[in-house]
Design an enzyme around this catalytic site. Structure first.
Site, PDB file in Angstrom:
ATOM      1  N   ASN A   9       0.808  -1.298  -0.005  1.00 38.13           N
ATOM      2  CA  ASN A   9       0.011   0.090   0.020  1.00 38.13           C
ATOM      3  C   ASN A   9       0.894   1.273   0.020  1.00 38.13           C
ATOM      4  OD1 ASN A   9      -1.721   1.991   0.304  1.00 38.13           O
ATOM      5  ND2 ASN A   9      -2.369   1.455   2.447  1.00 38.13           N
ATOM      6  N   LYS A  11       0.148   4.293  -0.255  1.00 34.64           N
ATOM      7  CA  LYS A  11      -0.379   5.216   0.422  1.00 34.64           C
ATOM      8  C   LYS A  11      -0.194   6.590  -0.696  1.00 34.64           C
ATOM      9  CE  LYS A  11      -0.084   3.111   4.744  1.00 34.64           C
ATOM     10  NZ  LYS A  11       0.064   3.284   6.236  1.00 34.64           N
ATOM     11  N   HIS A  98      -9.419   1.450   5.196  1.00 35.59           N
ATOM     12  CA  HIS A  98      -8.232   1.436   5.799  1.00 35.59           C
ATOM     13  C   HIS A  98      -8.366   2.538   7.001  1.00 35.59           C
ATOM     14  CE1 HIS A  98      -3.925   2.719   6.380  1.00 35.59           C
ATOM     15  NE2 HIS A  98      -3.644   1.496   5.863  1.00 35.59           N
ATOM     16  N   GLU A 100      -6.516   4.705   8.105  1.00 34.19           N
ATOM     17  CA  GLU A 100      -6.518   6.366   7.791  1.00 34.19           C
ATOM     18  C   GLU A 100      -7.708   6.924   6.997  1.00 34.19           C
ATOM     19  OE1 GLU A 100      -2.676   5.566   5.413  1.00 34.19           O
ATOM     20  OE2 GLU A 100      -1.772   4.984   7.607  1.00 34.19           O
ATOM     21  N   GLU A 170      -5.061  -4.694  11.010  1.00 30.97           N
ATOM     22  CA  GLU A 170      -4.110  -3.538  11.165  1.00 30.97           C
ATOM     23  C   GLU A 170      -4.439  -2.683  12.435  1.00 30.97           C
ATOM     24  OE1 GLU A 170      -2.177  -2.637   6.777  1.00 30.97           O
ATOM     25  OE2 GLU A 170      -3.894  -1.070   7.139  1.00 30.97           O
ATOM     26  N   GLY A 176       2.592   2.680  10.706  1.00 27.98           N
ATOM     27  CA  GLY A 176       3.734   3.636  10.673  1.00 27.98           C
ATOM     28  C   GLY A 176       4.597   4.029  11.814  1.00 27.98           C
ATOM     29  N   SER A 216       3.741  -1.923  10.311  1.00 25.35           N
ATOM     30  CA  SER A 216       5.072  -1.893  10.547  1.00 25.35           C
ATOM     31  C   SER A 216       5.840  -3.438  10.096  1.00 25.35           C
ATOM     32  CB  SER A 216       5.582  -1.396  11.922  1.00 25.35           C
ATOM     33  OG  SER A 216       5.178  -0.108  12.205  1.00 25.35           O
TER      34      SER A 216
HETATM   35  P1  13P Z   1       3.141   0.510   7.748  1.00 21.53           P
HETATM   36  O1  13P Z   1       3.683  -0.696   7.351  1.00 21.53           O
HETATM   37  O2  13P Z   1       3.741   1.843   7.068  1.00 21.53           O
HETATM   38  O3  13P Z   1       3.080   0.360   9.196  1.00 21.53           O
HETATM   39  O4  13P Z   1       1.658   0.767   7.111  1.00 21.53           O
HETATM   40  C1  13P Z   1       0.880  -0.240   7.247  1.00 21.53           C
HETATM   41  C2  13P Z   1      -0.381   0.016   6.568  1.00 21.53           C
HETATM   42  O5  13P Z   1      -1.316   0.816   7.110  1.00 21.53           O
HETATM   43  C3  13P Z   1      -0.698  -0.944   5.574  1.00 21.53           C
HETATM   44  O6  13P Z   1      -1.939  -0.594   4.799  1.00 21.53           O
END
Ligand code: 13P
Length: 255
Positions: A9, A11, A98, A100, A170, A176, A216
């Site tokens: 992903n 982003k 997601h 976010e 997640e 992150g 992560s």
């Molecule tokens: P990270 O791998 O940067 O922690 O992000 C995970 C994520 O949100 C994947 O959709």
């Protein structure tokens, strides 16, 4: 048996030239990957270029996904992108819910359900994301929250739809942050998600559905996460942005 799925992903990262350059470096690096599904979710603007670059590299089997999708097919919805549009651009998957999107854009379980149903109705695969915040974990509400997210996301699906449904657990506190759930925490949550699906749709469907872990995931921890029996893959943000690092995740070592 559930085939592992390792998903990137990106982003809000990468221009079109950066995305095409990534594909050129990534494809040779995963030439010897074992039997694993690979998926890349670029930003909307780079979807078509990534799909084209994968076709050119003879890796059209690598799935391209949209990071989000709207549930209406067309109309006056400024800024939104439909299932038909992402398919047209080369997607065979979409991500829905997601954290976010839930956090910054106030997406509700009901909206996530509508998006997931629209994707499946359009013949797309969907990765439905669920997971608790740190506050929810610390106040003992992890399982209540995840149960609600999973069951509301699954409203009004039929058994036959499950070939196109993937879940991603997640935990928000692991996204992150560099903090990864321990293998025990991930396994516990995945077993729980499977049990919720089993309650609604029965053991066979629950046993077949793929549940990815996200938060992560990186080269240093992918092997131990992937060794968990109920973890069927990874949804990766930061460590997917570099083709060498993501190729290492695809080439995870089993147990
Ligand atoms: P990270 O791998 O940067 O922690 O992000 C995970 C994520 O949100 C994947 O959709």
């Amino acid at each position: 048996m559930r085939k592992p799925l390792i998903a990137a992903n990106w982003k809000m990262h990468k221009t079109i030239p950066e995305a095409v350059d990534y594909v050129k470096r990534f494809v040779p690096a995963v030439r010897n990957a074992a039997d694993v599904d690979i998926l890349i979710a670029p930003p909307f603007t780079a979807i078509s270029a990534v799909a084209g670059a994968l076709r050119t590299a003879q890796r059209a089997d690598i799935f391209v996904a949209a990071q989000d999708v709207f549930y209406e097919e067309k109309g006056a919805y400024t800024g939104e992108v439909s299932t038909g549009m992402i398919k047209d651009a080369g997607c065979s998957f979409a991500i829905a819910g997601h954290s976010e999107r839930r956090q910054y854009f106030h997406e509700t379980d009901s909206l996530v359900n509508k998006k997931a149903r629209a994707a499946v109705r359009a013949g797309l695969g969907v990765i439905i994301c669920v997971g608790e915040t740190l506050e929810e974990r610390n106040t003992g509400r992890t399982f209540d929250v995840v149960k609600r997210q999973v069951s509301e996301a699954l409203l009004e699906f039929e058994e036959a739809d499950f070939g196109n449904i993937v879940f991603a657990y997640e935990p928000v506190w692991a996204i992150g942050t560099g903090v990864t759930a321990t293998p025990d925490q991930a396994e516990e949550a995945h077993v729980f998600i499977r049990s919720v699906i089993k309650e609604i749709y029965g053991g066979e469907i629950a046993g077949d559905v793929r549940i990815l872990y996200g938060g992560s995931v990186k080269p240093e921890n992918v092997d131990e996460i992937m060794a968990c029996p109920d973890v069927d893959g990874a949804l990766v943000g930061g460590a997917s942005l570099d083709p060498e690092s993501f190729s290492r995740l695809v080439m995870f070592k089993k147990g």
